[in-house]
Design a protein around this motif. Structure first.
Motif, PDB file in Angstrom:
ATOM      1  N   ALA A 113      -1.365  29.120 -14.553  1.00  0.00           N
ATOM      2  CA  ALA A 113      -0.807  28.277 -13.493  1.00  0.00           C
ATOM      3  C   ALA A 113       0.232  29.034 -12.678  1.00  0.00           C
ATOM      4  CB  ALA A 113      -0.202  27.019 -14.098  1.00  0.00           C
ATOM      5  N   SER A 114       1.041  29.837 -13.363  1.00  0.00           N
ATOM      6  CA  SER A 114       2.081  30.617 -12.689  1.00  0.00           C
ATOM      7  C   SER A 114       2.171  32.000 -13.311  1.00  0.00           C
ATOM      8  CB  SER A 114       3.447  29.934 -12.809  1.00  0.00           C
ATOM      9  OG  SER A 114       3.448  28.658 -12.212  1.00  0.00           O
ATOM     10  N   VAL A 115       2.486  32.978 -12.489  1.00  0.00           N
ATOM     11  CA  VAL A 115       2.794  34.324 -12.977  1.00  0.00           C
ATOM     12  C   VAL A 115       4.110  34.741 -12.343  1.00  0.00           C
ATOM     13  CG1 VAL A 115       0.410  35.011 -13.426  1.00  0.00           C
ATOM     14  CG2 VAL A 115       1.398  35.417 -11.159  1.00  0.00           C
ATOM     15  N   TYR A 116       4.859  35.574 -13.063  1.00  0.00           N
ATOM     16  CA  TYR A 116       6.221  35.900 -12.645  1.00  0.00           C
ATOM     17  C   TYR A 116       6.417  37.415 -12.561  1.00  0.00           C
ATOM     18  CZ  TYR A 116       7.050  31.020 -13.799  1.00  0.00           C
ATOM     19  OH  TYR A 116       6.984  29.650 -13.844  1.00  0.00           O
TER      20      TYR A 116
ATOM     21  N   CYS B 293       3.233  35.857 -17.760  1.00  0.00           N
ATOM     22  CA  CYS B 293       2.967  34.419 -17.841  1.00  0.00           C
ATOM     23  C   CYS B 293       4.212  33.655 -18.268  1.00  0.00           C
ATOM     24  CB  CYS B 293       1.824  34.154 -18.825  1.00  0.00           C
ATOM     25  SG  CYS B 293       0.251  34.875 -18.302  1.00  0.00           S
TER      26      CYS B 293
ATOM     27  N   GLY C  10       8.138  33.064 -17.389  1.00  0.00           N
ATOM     28  CA  GLY C  10       9.144  33.278 -16.354  1.00  0.00           C
ATOM     29  C   GLY C  10      10.572  33.256 -16.854  1.00  0.00           C
TER      30      GLY C  10
ATOM     31  N   GLY D 292       8.197  33.492  -8.992  1.00  0.00           N
ATOM     32  CA  GLY D 292       7.072  32.779  -9.572  1.00  0.00           C
ATOM     33  C   GLY D 292       6.004  32.482  -8.538  1.00  0.00           C
ATOM     34  N   PHE D 293       4.793  32.910  -8.820  1.00  0.00           N
ATOM     35  CA  PHE D 293       3.665  32.728  -7.912  1.00  0.00           C
ATOM     36  C   PHE D 293       2.626  31.814  -8.547  1.00  0.00           C
ATOM     37  CE2 PHE D 293       5.501  36.839  -6.937  1.00  0.00           C
ATOM     38  CZ  PHE D 293       5.502  36.890  -5.540  1.00  0.00           C
ATOM     39  N   GLY D 294       1.898  31.097  -7.712  1.00  0.00           N
ATOM     40  CA  GLY D 294       0.734  30.387  -8.202  1.00  0.00           C
ATOM     41  C   GLY D 294      -0.281  31.406  -8.675  1.00  0.00           C
ATOM     42  N   GLY D 295      -0.651  31.341  -9.952  1.00  0.00           N
ATOM     43  CA  GLY D 295      -1.501  32.387 -10.525  1.00  0.00           C
ATOM     44  C   GLY D 295      -2.830  32.521  -9.816  1.00  0.00           C
TER      45      GLY D 295
ATOM     46  N   ARG E  79       5.939  30.200  -5.281  1.00  0.00           N
ATOM     47  CA  ARG E  79       6.266  28.832  -5.665  1.00  0.00           C
ATOM     48  C   ARG E  79       7.732  28.649  -6.056  1.00  0.00           C
ATOM     49  NH1 ARG E  79       1.523  26.227  -7.309  1.00  0.00           N
ATOM     50  NH2 ARG E  79      -0.032  26.536  -5.677  1.00  0.00           N
ATOM     51  N   GLU E  80       8.312  29.649  -6.732  1.00  0.00           N
ATOM     52  CA  GLU E  80       9.673  29.464  -7.222  1.00  0.00           C
ATOM     53  C   GLU E  80      10.372  30.797  -7.442  1.00  0.00           C
ATOM     54  OE1 GLU E  80      10.152  27.950 -11.218  1.00  0.00           O
ATOM     55  OE2 GLU E  80       8.122  28.598 -11.781  1.00  0.00           O
TER      56      GLU E  80
END
Length: 353
Positions: free
Chosen positions: A71-74, A155, A157, A176-179, A310-311
């Motif tokens: 869902a997210s990768v950092y 994966c 963060g 943080g990116f949308g994976g 995303r964050e």
């Protein structure tokens, strides 16, 4: 399987045997099927062996492809890196041999060399000679087989080890990116014939050794063929060269998915770009590491999908108010709407030294 995730298997199919190992000078300048001095049935035996080896790696690669992107990768960085990434919209793809783990790809290759050496002692006398030659080739030339560049995401963060190692000792940031979004942007880029893929790194030495044992055991029965046929020295050498090439491709391909177990906490999600040795590298830049120059390429994620961001996570040792203001100003400097990017502080109780 989504189209954007069908690339891990395709990656090394695209970089064929001769291209990826051209720098080893063991291919004779011709593809195996056009070799004139090795009997055709022996060449076919090599091809069949290679297909079996490739199937072993394909089985593992298919498991990677079948997993959805996280869902997210950092991406952990310091304050300078945060501003640079947001202003430029680019993430560095670093030469894999310049990363924090100095063994990196060599870690996996060394497993194969050790297994081949051990197995050779149990097999035909020629296997020992083959093993010695293969080990020399792989030990001295893996860095010249192709250009390998990676961007390392996680994966997780909010990992203490990564804050210390990559996040300015807890004072930095994690973007943080949308994976799925950033992976699609990366994989769909195919500039100059590069091969791009995204996948989770596996930290399992036992599994890697098992895979390389399968590859070595496929190859060993072929090594005695030239001697049972009383071939000339030239034909025997050509046969060994071709067999080395095919084994090398599968060994490198398997190794690329793995990293030493000591780095397991990083939960790395790897974006990999492989460039053939004959392709231009005029776009590469350099950064310093001590007295060394480390090569890197750049991935322009912002142009391809600005909304992938995303964050921003603030490091646990940072002053939250100052860091929030800094992150907001960096977003504005990069042309982002600060109201659309979440900024939050790490939940880790941590004090930097």
């Amino acid at each position: 399987m989504a189209p954007s995730r069908q690339r891990n298997i395709e990656l090394f199919n695209k970089l064929n045997v001769l291209r990826i190992l051209a720098a080893f000078n063991i291919g004779g300048g011709v593809m195996v099927k056009s070799n004139k001095i090795v009997p055709a049935d022996m060449l076919e035996a090599i091809e069949s062996c290679y297909q079996r080896c490739a199937e072993h790696v394909d089985e593992f690669a298919s498991q990677m492809d079948s997993q959805p992107a996280p869902a997210s990768v950092y991406h952990y960085t310091n304050s300078t890196g945060l501003l640079g990434i947001l202003e430029s919209g680019k993430v560095r793809l670093t030469d894999i041999f310049g990363l924090n783990d100095p063994s990196e790809l060599r870690h996996g290759v060394n497993h194969a060399c050790e297994i081949l050496a051990a197995e050779a002692l149990k097999d035909h006398s020629a296997a020992k000679l083959f093993a010695e030659k293969f080990i020399r080739v792989m030990g001295g030339g893996v860095q010249e087989s192709a250009h390998f560049f990676v961007a390392c995401f996680s994966c997780d963060g909010d990992d203490l080890g990564q804050w210390r190692a990559y996040g300015d000792n807890g004072r930095g940031f994690a973007l943080g990116f949308g994976g799925g979004l950033i992976e699609k942007a990366f994989v769909n880029v195919d500039e100059r014939g590069y091969g791009n893929a995204g996948f989770p790194v596996t930290y399992n030495d036992a599994l890697l050794r098992k895979m390389h044992q399968l590859l070595v055991r496929e190859v060993l029965p072929l090594i005695g063929m030239p001697f049972s046929r009383n071939l000339s020295d030239a034909a025997t050498n050509e046969f060994m060269k071709e067999l080395s090439i095919h084994l090398s491709v599968c060994v490198i391909r398997a190794a690329i998915f793995f990293k030493h177990e000591a780095y397991k906490n990083e939960q790395e999600y790897r974006f990999l770009q492989i460039r053939e040795v004959n392709l231009p590298v005029d776009d590469l830049k350099h950064r310093t590491w001590g007295y060394s120059l480390i090569r890197f390429a750049e991935f322009d994620w912002k142009t391809r999908d600005q909304h992938a961001l995303r964050e921003i996570v603030i490091g646990p040792a940072a002053n939250e108010n100052d860091a929030r203001l800094f992150a907001r100003n960096c977003l504005l400097a990069g042309g982002f709407d600060p109201e659309k990017v979440i900024v939050r502080q790490s939940k880790i109780p941590y004090r930097s030294n």
